[in-house]
Design an enzyme around this catalytic site. Structure first.
Site, PDB file in Angstrom:
ATOM      1  N   GLU A 148       0.793  -1.228   0.000  1.00 11.72           N
ATOM      2  CA  GLU A 148       0.000   0.000   0.000  1.00 11.72           C
ATOM      3  C   GLU A 148       0.835   1.294   0.000  1.00 11.72           C
ATOM      4  OE1 GLU A 148      -1.137   0.324   4.678  1.00 11.72           O
ATOM      5  OE2 GLU A 148      -1.924  -1.388   3.618  1.00 11.72           O
ATOM      6  N   GLU A 204      -3.479  -8.347   4.247  1.00 13.51           N
ATOM      7  CA  GLU A 204      -2.979  -7.701   5.469  1.00 13.51           C
ATOM      8  C   GLU A 204      -4.110  -7.164   6.323  1.00 13.51           C
ATOM      9  OE1 GLU A 204       0.467  -4.880   5.144  1.00 13.51           O
ATOM     10  OE2 GLU A 204      -0.489  -3.943   6.890  1.00 13.51           O
ATOM     11  N   CYS A 248      -4.614  -5.896  10.801  1.00 12.05           N
ATOM     12  CA  CYS A 248      -4.241  -5.979  12.218  1.00 12.05           C
ATOM     13  C   CYS A 248      -5.077  -4.974  12.999  1.00 12.05           C
ATOM     14  CB  CYS A 248      -2.756  -5.714  12.447  1.00 12.05           C
ATOM     15  SG  CYS A 248      -2.238  -4.009  12.213  1.00 12.05           S
ATOM     16  N   ASN A 274     -16.065 -11.041   4.366  1.00  8.87           N
ATOM     17  CA  ASN A 274     -15.313 -11.046   3.109  1.00  8.87           C
ATOM     18  C   ASN A 274     -15.451 -12.366   2.364  1.00  8.87           C
ATOM     19  OD1 ASN A 274     -14.289  -8.389   3.108  1.00  8.87           O
ATOM     20  ND2 ASN A 274     -12.844  -8.955   4.698  1.00  8.87           N
TER      21      ASN A 274
END
Ligand SMILES: *[C@@H]1O[C@H](CO)[C@@H](O)[C@H](O)[C@H]1NC(C)=O
Ligand SMILES: *[C@@H]1O[C@H](CO)[C@@H](O)[C@H](O)[C@H]1NC(C)=O
Ligand SMILES: *[C@@H]1O[C@H](CO)[C@@H](O)[C@H](O)[C@H]1NC(C)=O
Length: 508
Positions: free
Chosen positions: A248, A346, A348, A377
């Protein structure tokens, strides 16, 4: 120990040694003890279902069994194996430098127990691993594999860093070994930045681009940089499965991978370079590797170039801005491009967007946020879900950028022990059972209270799998699960407030 917010005694059939902190309870592991997850046996007798529970009240992947009955209770949920959705690619975490730094602070026996928690048969059995190509914000320092020698277009000075050999390679090898007899580990490479001499501002901070024209020498050389990385890791006996072209665009070392950049770089440079290399020719190429909020526009722009689209295998997505864009955009993108897989690479807690900062020890809500994201998802065509750092210290580092966050396992660096948080057990509800090749299938749910959601799947060996998440404060939901076309076999489970329940039974 008495669990927070509850008069109930913490249940620890699997040997969890609970320790209470202001935000919740962790399970403590040291050099001689760590709680195991009871394995699912290969054969489950018809008439029985196996149940795993994790809850605020203190269950941590606690296993039990329940008798199936010929009649349902009040609500039925119907699993429909004739409506098959996406194939699962897997679940996992990232081999960041920080993960290795924290592992290195433990004695060997404790390190081994920690690695088993993620990759061993008594652990969560991760099947995916993300490997940063050089430094991330969770490194000791910023480095790339070809800096300090001027413009090295032919990559003559390319070399892996000491950081690779100290913090990543030994643990990746151990993970590969632990997963060898269990379906294998798929590794995905992702760079944070090109070598600094390739960037328009000659520094490592964000905002820059690659120098020169799209078909110029910097672009060609950067593609060779990827190839060298995969070749160098293969020398260490570490093969890869996939690559994303750019992590990103953020405040640390990066370049801004617009869709136009991505499609030109992939089509003209990266794909041809990888296909010409023995070490990298079969790699899956993924684009985006950034927030869901960018997904629709990025994909539309990328897809304007049909040739680039034809060499793109999948799209990788991060969770940090999920609240800004509904999960239905994933289904929209899938419907437009059904041949491209969608993979979360990714996530967290403890980042500025998630409400807390850094580590919140034992926080059950953080576990629930993982479960919610995975279920939502996967019900929108996502094929797998990856966590970020696998082990951080109690501060949430190491991070040179001081970007402290949270992780399912927290290491007490000076005490030779580590803590397993609720997030750890939540990941296991999915990763332990939904191995690559499992399939998401349709689950017709009764009207459920808000904050109750579920996922249905068929495991690789045909077993039926349902996970139900209840994030309510009070409501205790009882559901009878059954399979369409299978008469008189109901599995009734209760999913009390703040609990996560996985139910598995044999195909009839
Ligand atoms: C490890 O933890 C177990 C369980 O709490 C304890 O009995 C044991 O003494 C600990 N071992 C060490 C080396 O501290
Ligand atoms: C637990 O984590 C969530 C985010 O996952 C956060 O909103 C909440 O404030 C945390 N609770 C405590 C007590 O820190
Ligand atoms: C939830 O409901 C079930 C079925 O009525 C019951 O057996 C169970 O004890 C309840 N659990 C809680 C925590 O209230």
């Amino acid at each position: 120990a008495v669990f927070l917010n509850s008069s109930r005694i913490f249940s620890n059939p699997s040997g969890c040694v609970p320790r209470e902190f202001p935000d919740g309870v962790v399970c403590v592991c040291n050099s001689t003890h760590c709680d195991d997850i009871e394995p699912l046996e290969g054969f489950i007798a018809p008439g029985t279902a196996v149940v795993y529970r994790t809850s605020l009240q203190g269950a941590r992947m606690d296993k039990s069994s329940v008798k199936q009955t010929p009649k349902p209770s009040v609500f039925t949920a119907e699993l429909d194996a004739s409506t098959v959705f996406q194939e699962i690619l897997g679940f996992g975490g990232a081999f960041t430098d920080s993960t290795g730094i924290n592992l290195n602070s433990l004695r060997k026996q404790t390190q081994d127990l920690l690695m088993q928690q993620y990759f061993g048969p008594s652990g969560s059995e991760y099947t995916l691993g993300r490997v940063p190509i050089a430094a991330t914000d969770f490194s000791l320092r910023i480095y790339t594999y070809d800096d300090g020698f001027g413009e090295d277009f032919n990559m003559e000075h390319f070399a892996l860093a000491n950081d690779d050999f100290q913090f990543k390679i030994p643990y990746i090898k151990q993970a590969i070994d632990l997963q060898k007899s269990n379906g294998g580990l798929k590794l995905i490479g992702a760079p944070w930045t090109p070598p600094f001499w390739m960037k328009t501002d000659d520094t490592f901070k964000g905002g820059a681009m690659l120098k020169g024209e799209q078909d110029g020498p910097y672009y060609a050389s950067y593609a060779q940089y990827f190839v060298k990385f995969f070749e160098s890791y293969l020398v260490e006996s570490i093969p890869f499965w996939g690559v994303t072209i750019q992590n990103e665009a953020a405040d640390w070392h990066t370049i801004f991978p617009t869709a136009t950049y991505a499609r030109n770089f992939i089509k003209n440079h990266l794909s041809p370079a990888l296909r010409n290399s023995e070490a990298a020719k079969n790699l899956k190429i993924m684009g985006l590797d950034d927030q869901r909020v960018y997904l629709p526009q990025w994909t539309d722009e990328f897809a304007e170039d049909k040739e680039a689209l034809s060499v793109l295998d999948g799209i990788s997505i991060h969770w940090y801005a999920d609240h800004q864009q509904p999960a239905s955009v994933l289904t929209d993108v899938h419907d437009k491009h059904p041949e491209k897989f969608l993979l979360y690479t990714e996530a967290c807690n403890g980042s500025p967007t998630s409400g807390t900062k850094g580590v919140s020890l034992g926080n059950y809500t953080s576990g629930e946020s993982y479960a919610h994201s995975i279920i939502e998802n996967l019900n929108n065509w996502v094929s797998g879900w990856m966590d970020w750092n696998m082990a951080l210290n109690t501060q949430g580092g190491y991070s040179w950028f001081m970007n402290f966050v949270d992780s399912p396992i927290i290491v007490e660096t000076n005490k030779n022990e580590f803590f397993k948080q609720p997030m750890y057990y939540v990941m296991a509800h999915f990763s332990k059972f939904l191995k690559p090749g499992s399939r998401v299938i349709n689950l017709n749910l009764p009207p459920l209270p808000e904050k109750v959601e579920a996922l249905g799947a068929i495991m690789v060996d045909g077993k039926r799998y349902v996970t139900i998440l209840n994030r309510n404060d009070v409501e205790n939901v009882t559901v009878s699960l059954h399979e369409k076309g299978v008469d008189k076999v109901y599995t009734t489970v209760s999913v009390p407030a703040h609990s996560l329940v996985t139910v598995i039974w044999t195909k009839y």
